[in-house]
Structures are given as C-alpha cells and as structure tokens.
Design an enzyme around this catalytic site. Sequence first.
Site, PDB file in Angstrom:
ATOM      1  N   GLU D 125      49.465  48.470 -63.129  1.00 24.45           N
ATOM      2  CA  GLU D 125      49.010  48.567 -61.984  1.00 24.45           C
ATOM      3  C   GLU D 125      50.073  49.024 -60.699  1.00 24.45           C
ATOM      4  OE1 GLU D 125      45.847  47.608 -60.680  1.00 24.45           O
ATOM      5  OE2 GLU D 125      45.765  47.764 -62.901  1.00 24.45           O
ATOM      6  N   LYS D 256      44.453  27.407 -71.955  1.00 23.10           N
ATOM      7  CA  LYS D 256      44.033  28.445 -71.329  1.00 23.10           C
ATOM      8  C   LYS D 256      42.953  28.658 -70.216  1.00 23.10           C
ATOM      9  CE  LYS D 256      46.289  30.006 -75.161  1.00 23.10           C
ATOM     10  NZ  LYS D 256      45.745  30.826 -76.171  1.00 23.10           N
ATOM     11  N   ASP D 330      52.277  34.645 -74.493  1.00 20.28           N
ATOM     12  CA  ASP D 330      50.786  34.546 -74.552  1.00 20.28           C
ATOM     13  C   ASP D 330      49.999  34.994 -73.213  1.00 20.28           C
ATOM     14  OD1 ASP D 330      48.061  34.171 -75.043  1.00 20.28           O
ATOM     15  OD2 ASP D 330      48.282  32.329 -75.997  1.00 20.28           O
ATOM     16  N   HIS D 420      49.730  50.447 -51.675  1.00 22.76           N
ATOM     17  CA  HIS D 420      49.019  50.683 -52.567  1.00 22.76           C
ATOM     18  C   HIS D 420      48.458  52.120 -52.535  1.00 22.76           C
ATOM     19  CE1 HIS D 420      49.151  46.137 -53.099  1.00 22.76           C
ATOM     20  NE2 HIS D 420      48.632  46.461 -54.410  1.00 22.76           N
TER      21      HIS D 420
END
Lengths: 427, 427, 427, 427
Positions: D125, D256, D330, D420
């Site tokens: 990104e 998670k 992870d 951006h």
Amino acid sequence: MSIIPPSVLRVLNNLRASTTLEAAQRKLEPQAGTRTPKKYLRAGRTVNASSVRALWRQIVSAKPAAATAQHQLADDETLETAEHYAGNIENMIGTVKLPVGVIGPLRINGMNANGDFIVPLATTEAALVASYHRGANLITAAGGASVAMVQEGVLRTPGFRFRSLLESGLFVDWVTREVEALQAAAEATTKHGKLIALEPVIDNDIVFLLCRYTTGDAAGQNMVTIATDALCRHIGAHCPIRALNWYIEANFSGDKKASYLGVITGRGRKVSASVMLPGALVSKHLHATIDDMLAYASMANLGSLLSGQLGAQAHYANGLAAFYIATGQDAACVAESAVGFTRMERRGDDLFVSVTLPNILVGSVGGGTRLPSQSAALDIFGLKGSGHGAALAEVAATVCLCGELSIVGAIAAGHFTRAHESLARHR
Amino acid sequence: MSIIPPSVLRVLNNLRASTTLEAAQRKLEPQAGTRTPKKYLRAGRTVNASSVRALWRQIVSAKPAAATAQHQLADDETLETAEHYAGNIENMIGTVKLPVGVIGPLRINGMNANGDFIVPLATTEAALVASYHRGANLITAAGGASVAMVQEGVLRTPGFRFRSLLESGLFVDWVTREVEALQAAAEATTKHGKLIALEPVIDNDIVFLLCRYTTGDAAGQNMVTIATDALCRHIGAHCPIRALNWYIEANFSGDKKASYLGVITGRGRKVSASVMLPGALVSKHLHATIDDMLAYASMANLGSLLSGQLGAQAHYANGLAAFYIATGQDAACVAESAVGFTRMERRGDDLFVSVTLPNILVGSVGGGTRLPSQSAALDIFGLKGSGHGAALAEVAATVCLCGELSIVGAIAAGHFTRAHESLARHR
Amino acid sequence: MSIIPPSVLRVLNNLRASTTLEAAQRKLEPQAGTRTPKKYLRAGRTVNASSVRALWRQIVSAKPAAATAQHQLADDETLETAEHYAGNIENMIGTVKLPVGVIGPLRINGMNANGDFIVPLATTEAALVASYHRGANLITAAGGASVAMVQEGVLRTPGFRFRSLLESGLFVDWVTREVEALQAAAEATTKHGKLIALEPVIDNDIVFLLCRYTTGDAAGQNMVTIATDALCRHIGAHCPIRALNWYIEANFSGDKKASYLGVITGRGRKVSASVMLPGALVSKHLHATIDDMLAYASMANLGSLLSGQLGAQAHYANGLAAFYIATGQDAACVAESAVGFTRMERRGDDLFVSVTLPNILVGSVGGGTRLPSQSAALDIFGLKGSGHGAALAEVAATVCLCGELSIVGAIAAGHFTRAHESLARHR
Amino acid sequence: MSIIPPSVLRVLNNLRASTTLEAAQRKLEPQAGTRTPKKYLRAGRTVNASSVRALWRQIVSAKPAAATAQHQLADDETLETAEHYAGNIENMIGTVKLPVGVIGPLRINGMNANGDFIVPLATTEAALVASYHRGANLITAAGGASVAMVQEGVLRTPGFRFRSLLESGLFVDWVTREVEALQAAAEATTKHGKLIALEPVIDNDIVFLLCRYTTGDAAGQNMVTIATDALCRHIGAHCPIRALNWYIEANFSGDKKASYLGVITGRGRKVSASVMLPGALVSKHLHATIDDMLAYASMANLGSLLSGQLGAQAHYANGLAAFYIATGQDAACVAESAVGFTRMERRGDDLFVSVTLPNILVGSVGGGTRLPSQSAALDIFGLKGSGHGAALAEVAATVCLCGELSIVGAIAAGHFTRAHESLARHR
C-alpha cells in the site's frame, strides 16, 4: 500462588462449607408431583376488585404467610380502580407504590418540548432525584438546554427462511417490486403508524426484513407488531417465493435489548440535547471547575471504551428508568434506551455538554400513560395525549443531561460517595 | 432513486412542513431570564405529609393545570405513610401505582431458592404477566427448573491518573504488597461486604482498579461505593506514588450499563437456570413442537449476532424490570442485568432450555425492599430480609426462563401478535 | 488466598526479579540527543536498484550487523525489478518472501466466480494450507459451493463540526437538496466509482456523512478517499452552513478495523457461500459425523457470544490473510474483513454449512495486484484485471468456507492438535 | 420516495440487467462430476524444488494459462531454498514477494526494547511506509517513546459439556483441587510455556476453561495448543466427572478474532507506548498544531464509539500487518491484535500521545521468524532469537504509535488525501 482466580475459589469455599454433594443433588433435581399439587393460579380475563380478591384467596391458601401482604398491595383505592388496569396487566393482585420526586423547573428549549418543566421521577434509590434536580437547576440557570428529536423509527424485524441463497435474492427482489402493497398492508392496521423503511439483510437462505416505522405519539411496540404481522401475511398470501418458515420477529430489532444496531441506526426516537455552561455556574452548582469536569470526563470515556460499553455515558439508565416508570412508559425498554453518548468540551470559558440517545421509546398515548397515577404524573408537565410523543422524548433526553452533569460533577469534586451516604441515611 | 436513506428524507420533510428556520432558531436558543422566574423547587431534607403538600403548592403555583394530578399521586394512604419513603427519595410528591400480577406457582429446584413460588411482577404492558405465567406453568408441570447462583461480585472501579506508565506500574506493585491493608480498609465500612478481588487494568499513566465484592444479601451498589471510598482514602493516605487525580468510579464497572465486561466477568450475581421439557408438555403448553422451537431459536440466535446484541436472549428485560419493580430493586439496573444467554437444545424427546445471566443485581435487604408495598410483594414468596439475596437472584433468573419459553413458543407457533392484540384490547 | 489475579502477580514478580526502579526509570525516560545522532533514513521518491542500495548503506552504517541481511532482502531479482514496486512502497530495501501453497481445485458455483479454481495462499503457519486444502476437496467432492456477492459499498465517512445542533440539521437539509451535485463532484474523480448512498449521522453539532461507493473491480480504498475529498471540497465551496472544521475520515467507516457498523451494514463486498454435504462425504473427508460437527458448532457459537466476538466464526482471518497476501490485496484489511457468520445445520442426511462475510475488501485491479509475483498468483486462477472484482470476493468467501469445514471437523474429531504437531515438525 | 435503501436497489438493478433467473439458477447449483474430473492437487510431505515443480505440472495441466506464472513464484532462488520452508507451508509452489520499506531510526525507551531501531515494514500500500516513517522521525526528535510490556498471557480455551449444571460445578471444584497436576501436565510439553491462570466460565452444563500461558519468546499459539491438549488429556484420564464431549478450543479464546475478551483481559502481550511531544515539533513534523490534533482526535474518538469499534484507534492494522509480515509473524493475528486505545492529551505546551495494545502476538523465535528473508528483516534491528519476544512486542506497539501520530496529523492538517494521491501516482 494459585492460578485460579480468587473469586472462583471464594464461591467454591462457600459452597463446600454450606452443602454436601448429596444435598446439592437433591436440591437441583426435578421434583415432579412430589410437593404441593400443581394448581396454577387462575384468573379470568376480567380485572376488577372481585378478581383481585379471588386471586388473593388462592395465594393465601397456598402461602398463608402472604396474608399480611394483601392490604398493602390490594388497598382500597386500588380495589376501587382495579378496572382501570384491565388492559395493562393480567392476574392482577394489586399495585406496588413507588415514591415519586420532582426535579426542576427544567428549562428546555426544544423543537417539540419548549418551556420550563417540572419532571416527576419514580425511584427507590436515594440521592437519584436530588442529583438530577441539581443538574436541572444548573441547566435552567444557564438558560436551558437546546434539544431536538433528530430521527425516529421503531423496528420490527421479521425473518424468513428459504431453500437457498437464490431464493433469498428472489424474495428481496419481489419485496422491492411490491413495496407499495406492503406499505399499504402494514399501514392499514394503524391510524398513526407509517412504514418508512424496509431494509433487507441476507444471511444466505435467511432474510431479515427490517421494518422501520414512525409511530405517531405512541411508543409503538404493539403498533409495529400488528402492522408487520399484516405485512407478513400479505407476503404469505402473494409472494411466489414461499418461505419454509417465517417469524414476526427474528430477534434482530433490539426490542428490549441493548444492541449496536440501535446505537448505529437508532430505534425509537433519537434525541440530542446540549447546554452551554459558563464556568462560574459550573463551579457554583457542582463545586467543580470546568477542568475538573473535563479531567474526569476523559478518564470516564476511556473506562467506557475499555470495558466494552455501547457508547459512553455515565448513568442514563437512572434517569430513564425513573422517568419511564413515573410516566407510564415500558420500564423494560430501559435496556435498549440506556445507551448513547455524552460529550463534554471546553468552549472558551464555557463547558459544552451534550447527550445523544438513539433509542428513546416513549409515548404520550398508549402503554401505561392513561393509568390513574401515571396519567397524573404526565399532567404535571402537561405532555399527555395526542401531539406530545416527540416532546416527551425530548424531555427524557434532557433529564439524562441533568443526570450526566450532576454525577460527573459529583465524582469530579469527590462528593459522590458522600451524597449517597447522607441521603440514604434514613434507611 | 435518491441516495439519501428514506427515513432521513421523511424527518426532513416533516420538519420543513412544520417549521421555519426562524422558528427553529428561536426555539433552540438559550432563554436566560426571559420566561418564568427561576424558582427551583425546594424541599427540605424531611419527607412527610407536610413536605409533600408544600411541594405541591409550589408545583401548582407554577403550573395550575397540575392541580388535578395531586390526589392521584399524593393520595391519603401515601400521605399517611410518606415518612417511610424518606430514605429512598427526595423532593417527594407522592407515589405512582403500578399494577402487579402474579405468576406461578413456579417450581424452583435451586441451590438457594427451593420450592413452589408465586412471583409478583409489576408492569403496565399487557400480555407480559400472562406470557410469563404460561412459562411458569410449563416449568412447574415439568418438575421445576434447576437453578444455581454460580458466581457473585459487585464491581466498583476507581481510576487513578499518574505522571507516567512507570508510576502506574509502581502503583500496581504497591497495591499488591498492601493488599491486606486495603482489604481491611474497605471491609471496615461494612458488616456484610467482602472484597474478593482486586484487578488492576493499566492504560499507560492511568490505572483502573477493579474492586470486586460480595455484598451479603444486599444488591450492594452503595455498600461497594462506601467500601471503595475507604480503600481509596487508604491509598491516598499511605501510597508513596501520588495520583494526579483519582475518582471513586472511572466508568469502568458497568454500573447501570450493559457492557462486555459484565458479560464476560459478571457483575452482581451470576445465575444459571435450566429445565428439561418433554415434547408433549411443550406442545400442550406452547402449541409448538420441539422442532418448531428449535427452528425459531436458531434464527433468533442469528438475529442476536447480526444485530450486535450482548449475548443472545429474547426478552430478559421484561421479566427483570417487572420483578425488580415489584420487589423494590433498582429498576435502572435492568440496563446491566438484561444480558445473557438462552440456549435451547434437543435431548432425545426432550427440550433442554437454559438461561444464564451474569449480572443480576438484587437484594433481599436494602434499596426499596423495606417500603410498604415492595416489602409486601416480597412476603408473597417469602424471600425478604437476611439470608435471601442469593435465592432472590435465583428466582429472578427462573422468571427469565419462564419468559424465554413463552415468547419463543408464541413466535414459533405464530401466536405472538395475537396475544398482544387480544390482551391489550381493553385499552 | 491473594485477591490479586495470578497473572498480575506473575508479571510483577518477573519485573522485581529482573530490574530495579532506577534501571526502569533510566530505560523509560526520553533520551534526547544522548545516543546516536538523529539521522533519519532518507530515500528519494524514486525506487530502483540504486535507491535500494543507497538505503542499505545508511542502514549498515548505523547498524553494521545488518549487513548480512542485505542479500536476502535485496536479492538480484528484487534489485532488477525494483522499479515495479515504486507505486507501492517507500524507503524500499528489498522484498520479503512468503511461501505460497495451493488448494483445490475448489469448485465454486458462483454468480461471478464459476468453475474449478486452484487458489494460492501465502502464509508462514504450518498446517494452514493443508487444512484449507482438505476443506476445498470436500466442497469439490460435494459438487461445489453456491456463492454470491449480495451487496457492495465501500465507506468513507467525513465528519463536520458546526456551531450547534441546529446547524447540523441545516447542513443535512442542504446535503439532501444538493445530492446530485455532490454525486457529480465525487464521481468526477473516478471512472469506476459510484456514490450509491449518503447517510448522515448526527451527534449534536457533529455530522458524520457516510459515503458509500461501489468501486468497480478495485478494492477501492484510495478511490473513495479521493472521491470523498472532492465531495467535501464541493461542500466547502458551496454550502452556506460553514463547518468549524471537517475531516475526510472521522474514524467512523471501520477502515482497517473490526466494527459493528461493518457487521451490520457491510463495508466492501458482502458475500455468502454455502455447501450441502452428504453425511458420508463429511465422515470420509473430516473423520467426523454430522452430529459431531453440530455438537461442536453449537459450543463454538456459544464461545463466540460469551467472549464478545463480532459475529461467530472459527478462523476467517487465516484464509483471508493468506489469500490477501498471495493476491496483492491489502493485508491490513484482514482486521475488518475477518468478521461474519458461519452456520452449520442438519438438513436430513446432509450438513448445510454457510459463511457470510459482510466486509470483503479485494480488487482484481489496483493495490498490489500488478506486482510481479502477486500478479502471477492471480494468473493461477485467472481472475486478474478488469471484470473480476466480484469474482475475487466470491473466491475469498469460499476459501473461508473451506477453512471453517476443516477446522470444525478437526476439532470435532479431536485431530486439531495432532495436525499442528505433525505439520510443524520440520521446524 | 422509495422506502428501500438505495444501495439495495442498486444491487438489484445491476443483477436484473446482467442475468436471468435461469442463468442464476444454473450458476448456483451443485455441479457434481459435470466439469473437470475431480483431481485434487497432491503433494507429498516433502517440500523441495522437485515437489514444487511437480505441483506446477499439475497446475499447468489443469490450467495451461497459469504457466506464465510459474517463474515469478518458483524463481531460482526460491527453488534453491525451498526446503527451508518445509515446516511452514504445505503444497508449496513458490514464494510471493512483498516489498519492504524501512522507517526510523525510531528511538524506543522500552523496558525490553531500548535503543534506536530501523524497522522494516512489508506492504503493497503506497504511503504507508512514508507515513510511519514520518511518525518515527517525530518520536525520535522528541527523545523517543516510553514503552513497556505490562502483561502477557496467550489463551487457549477448551470447552467441556456435562450432563448438568451440578456436574459443571463439580468439575470446576475438581479442577481447583487438581491445579498443580494440571499445571504439570501442561508445562511438561514445553520448555518455555508456563500456565499462569486457569479461569473457568460456566454456562449451565458447559464449562469453558480459560488457560492463560506465558510463552517465552514465541508467539506461542501452537505451544499453548499442545500444552492445553495435554492438560485436557490429564483431565480425561483422571477427572471422575466425565465430560459428554470436550474440545481443545471452544472458540472462546479470541484466536485470530477481534473480541471484547481480548480488549478487556488481553491475549498475547499487552504493551503501552507513549511520547511527549513539544508543540513546535508537532507543527514542524506534522504541519498541524496541538489544538488541530486534539480537535480531530476528539471527533475520531466519537466516530469509534458511534460505529461500534473495539477500542478507539486510527489504523493499528496497517502498522501491525506490515510489521508482522516483514518479521515472520502470523499475519492472521492482525485480526485480534489490531484493537486498542490511542489517547491524545494536552500537557501544557506538549502533546501526550499513547497507544495501548492488549493483544500483540509476536515471537522472536518460532513461526516464520527463521525463514530466510524474514530472519534477515529481524537482523536489521537485532531482535532475533531467544530473549527478544517482549522487546519485539514493544517495537510493534511503538510502530503503531508512529502510525497514529502521522495519520492524525495528516487528517488534522487536511493532507491525508494528497499523500495518497501523490505516493500512489506511479501505479
């Protein structure tokens, strides 16, 4: 150092000391037919003095010790007026009396409620009325609170189960094409309710249909149930995509429950109320400076977030429960109404404080509003009957604003405990 | 096709039709000194017939139309007994009367509540008592519900702000070393309260100190406030790490607010109640099969999840509010108590149903329990005074179980709307 | 029995054993100018082999031990292709290599993705790919999953602060009148984005304006930012109600964050996928019966609720993160995408399983999709470039369905631990 | 004015225009055996160059167009080092390359991480690395951030189903008596894991047993699974109260998944990081005044609350995902780690900013940390291998602090969109 939390150990120790396994087993197992015969209380549909007395005979025969309770609940005045309660209760045995205190005059500069209001609050908790009264006085001294109902829409959310995701899609498609007929079916059941939005939510083969209504001056929970039932029956009669089963309420609307749906989209009337308070007034009424208030507000806001509350506020539930009970509203709706957002910000030498409650469920008609004492409570501030639903919601929100000011002031000034100690001293 | 939600357009259209900008501005702006003189209601500390009458004179002078309300709220019996309410209300002007209905006998096989109970519920909502009564009869027919309080611990959560994260750590370190003295300070203020856990939560320079208490037979909100105040003052007097500021409650405890902290760790008494229902009994009492019940339960559970409710249940708030009001509990606590988990599962030919409520806040002493009619309501089922706090919580949970059974049955069988239409018909 | 939680005591004991107060103080205090000179890393706007090498010189000069790392990150292939990464990274020093495994062929019967797909997953967690592969095989053996994107709409939520609630209302009023112009302003910035809803949320003097867009085949986070910026500038230029301040994103949209707004209204693409599994296939592939699966699913659902998760599912994050990374999506969006609802229900002799994800943020164009290896990963299953955004979302959801089947089967059959032990054995 | 939300109509219109009912039906129904033969991909347990090539042959035979992808994923270097990935992936077909940028030097004054760190971040990104770098430079210019890990404890939460609530109670009782043996059983499986708390949660006949571990320098998800499995097997072998069924993880731990359990009690390592920024530095680095920052922070905090986020922060997920991926953590754990609390407060002429993340899951050993490029990334800042788990968590939190400063500054100064637009311009 045990790795078991101390509170768990405490409970277990108490249990071990007070019971045996055998005793616990005996206590917890089903007791079919082994004790008193299963005579359920029976009361006819009629509610009047004689039905009340008949129930007491059954109670006292099952529980002789209850006899002393009868005259406190079924006092003469209650017996005389028992028929008034017929549409609001079943198996009636009397009335419970909650003390009512007043706060105010509370100056409300509202789009719907406008003027100086004396507001009745029913509670059994010491210090509550005094605290809200303190907040009301401060608001009035500052020229009153600006208040507006900014949105309304009571939800009923039927759920439909189909054979597949495809059928769910076809159903939603049909609904959007049939929207006028659905609206007509729903609105045919009510003079005041209007179906203002139909929002489908698909979870594979299930469709939740969020039906959002304005409900005139009523809180409207029954109104939207009946209207939605008609809407669903229209679907059942006309929709070619047949549901395997459907339910009038799929537990999605947040009825009687705090929910993020309510926080985000609102349920009932959404009201925002604010006041601009000169620092001197804050100090005079609350014995705390603006900085004191803000320092606490910032920590309290963090507390809300860290403990997983919905929104951030101090104790809307206190004011709402007391106001709902006094004015014949549904007290169970406190569960969904008591969420929202209190903001406190410095504006130059003033303190800006606002409350926004997205789920106020109140009516100036219907529910318990026409019962003798509840109706009287509404008379005190004059918002009874047609034309006052929105105004009532604005008063409810402003009451919450009173409570937020007072409790934040009390905690910021270190007076919170003292107030409770001293006002509950008579017990 | 407008991209603005229809409910927003509706509100705006109504506003445009009913007001002008100038009118709205006038309504919303502060009105200092321009209307009635700011005479706040004044009542002395004493509550008795004469203080009640004195307040009415002030009300009626400000609001002549309120005169008709006086005798409904300040009836003779209320005036005679006004002094009884002195420790529970301020600015008292009378009592509001809520109709009370009974359900039962409800067979409870509880660790603390054990027997057949006739339970009073106060509400103004038609169909509520009838619905809970139906559930109670089913439970009793099945031999009763197994119930146990499995945990207890009312929270008060003071917050302390320090100069740095390091000081937060040093403070927590000090607290853990000083725990006996802190416990002693807190428990010195109360005969029945016990400090059972001290759980610090650090957010950089702020420490929330979760103080968890058992509160004997009281609901205990005031008890834990006073005890925690003493604990904080001990800290203030002895702790070498000086807080920049501290507050008796940092809005973390979930007091009067639904919160995930309450859902996860419990606040007040945690009770679980269950019943095993033969399919035939379900059909007879609820006109729905076990499969009907489960099909709805599964959709209702999804509805809870998708709408962001805390836990998953149908309407605990209805039963809790009615039970709390009838028995002199704090009705505002419904906001925190009405969360939890209802489970329905098939067990062979039976239906297993359980409710678990982590935050029941009830007491058999304190609060409004000693007021005339509330005390009478407690007499009906005999759990008044010392020794009955846990039993009362078990009854409250079992009442919720009654309500869950009945409403799930009604919705599953398609009777929900009809019950409300027919029982509210007298209005 | 200490009343301090054991985990708190543990941390404190470790700290006491390993440090002193003085050492801790020294460690934590600001170190202005006392250590290495403050030379920030500097890289020009250009990204190419020479900019990468230049940065390494700076790194190694500050941290000589880092020299050994250089060739692993800045390998020859990376250096040769460095310019390809110019629009996706700043201060580039190389690439990190994540192993990619494949699952499938996964048969997807989707509205947009239709066929047998070999899906690449990038992860460093042993057993993940094997587990998802197992689920994929089961789905394919059953004839594939039915899948559809049922909704889309990426949010950007600017916030506007006004002088009063009244101004908030006037602003919303203006917005609803100016909606075509706002839409035009927003959509002028993008070929593919469409503004499909404008939903105002008022909190007193603040208005959040939820701008909901379809974004063509892109994930669209930048697209909606630029479009909303234009929309806001149109407001700034034309709206007579001047905001005190406004922000392009008022932290309301749920961008990169799990939120109930996302759960309830969706953000990104909402996809539902389901499969009907004959019991024999379940047993063969998962070594668990349908009843085993359902018994676990029911407890797992309760676990979700009791621990305050958003929705109820087992491990969407595993599949999503691996799929997002492999295909050049924004891995940070896993935070918002990994919520939703897994359902498992018996249908005669079959097991129905569905997943519904309301917030999938993927694109077949834009982001990292055109980078060398990510583009190659997309080539494997052929959904690269224009026309495949919705299909990609359907694949992502189906991957999650694979993972839910496999993990629920593993836990239900008691194989969960074993799989992890055995597959991670090579480490 | 339709009462259907515009976004629903939009989706339906698109569907109606692009498909027919018959086509949709055909697409969505199961396709057993009608398409390509069901040859699942097969790879042996071995991972090496030849296994990778074998899989590619299968892929290309099923999907000839995928051939071009092979060399990008299975490049020479990957093939040569394929065996290194054997413990981290199955069905390996190559590696995906994510660009890595660096920020810093970031001055961290931490209890565990102490010094000036150059931190690698992997993302696709644009603007992310630049933004975090800006925040890092500001922190370093101010003398660095104070950081400490204040708590740790990875959860695994097995669930046990019994015959009754009574059995649940007896089970908990047994567990508390057997705690040393359970601890021994769990800890026998691991050199570094310690079981630090056992917290039972009862829901009637189900007991969730929250097992909380410290995990040394590993993230520890597998470690706690294996230890808890041993603990459960000890229960199975010794506990006289036999569970009807039990599961190693009852979906309660928040593994998670974002959850309020994680927010409130923490999962993984809880770290708090803060910095005190002189106003002049804020203006210089962020082009915004302290007041600008605070004005936005206050609205952003409200946005978090009103949209139902867990905690309140801007974009932890961006920094965490990039840091996790770069360092072999992870990436799926971003779902649970990316919650927490960012605070911004004025302190005289300075701005105090803190972040607190309760659920950081990182390890300096295990997982992907020993893979070639991930290991190299860890070398850059020297926290690889034993002894660095806590330090790594402190770096992760400080990275988040960088990101919060930078984005809040950008939005407050109105530069967010521009950054951006400009940094993604090369695409």
